[in-house]
Design a protein around this motif. Structure first.
Motif: not given
Length: 190
Positions: A85-90, A100-104, A130-135, A152-153
């Motif tokens: 993670p970094h300041r602007s999200g994942f 790649s997959v990211r879930l929020a 509000g929880a996030e997982e990934g990428p 889902l991203r």
């Protein structure tokens, strides 16, 4: 003032005859013999320089991980290896094959996410709103959701998952496409 007379008075007062000159320095006791400075052998110097370079590289590597807070990874999660993670999200992991997959979670949702090898990335956990997982990155994924309340991203782009109060499942293909899964095809993480 008469200079000659003052010098004579001084000599008489101190008892000095003529100019005695500087007093001799006291003799020092003899010490150990001095050895000439020796420089380390070439082999020792090479090892020392190599160790110093390794220490510098390790320090730079640790500093490169950033001092920002990294959310704790859940047991079984591969978050640390799959992206950071970094300041602007994942940020999405780039320059590696696969998708790649990211879930929020938009609301509380149960999630089971498997990679191409069938390894559990999210092991049937309930994610709070509000929880996030990934990428995460893999050749493909299969995912079961307790409901459709998740963003889902896939490769950084939002995937269309219609809101649903019923369980849903998808196969996320290597090209980023989503294929709905039947109830029998959905992973259960048991």
């Amino acid at each position: 003032l008469d200079g000659e007379r003052l010098v004579d008075e001084y000599r008489r007062a101190t008892g000095a005859e003529g100019d005695p000159g500087p007093e001799p320095a006291p003799a020092l006791p003899p010490g150990p013999p001095r050895r000439p400075l020796r420089f380390p052998s070439g082999r020792f110097a090479a090892v020392a320089v190599s160790l110093a370079m390794v220490a510098i590289l390790v320090a730079v590597g640790l500093a490169g991980r950033g001092g920002g807070g990294t959310p704790a990874a859940h047991p079984g999660s591969k978050q640390a290896r799959k992206g950071t993670p970094h300041r602007s999200g994942f940020r999405e992991v780039a320059a590696r094959p696969g998708v790649s997959v990211r879930l929020a979670a938009r609301a509380e949702v149960w999630v089971c996410l498997l990679d191409a090898a069938g390894e559990k990335l999210i092991d049937g956990r309930i994610l709070e709103a509000g929880a996030e997982e990934g990428p995460y990155r893999s050749g493909r994924f299969t995912v079961s959701l307790g409901n459709g309340e998740v963003e889902l991203r896939v490769d950084g782009r939002p995937a269309r998952i219609p809101p649903s109060s019923s369980p849903v499942g998808y196969e996320i293909e290597s090209d980023g496409g989503l294929k709905p899964l039947t109830e029998a095809e959905r992973p259960t993480c048991t």
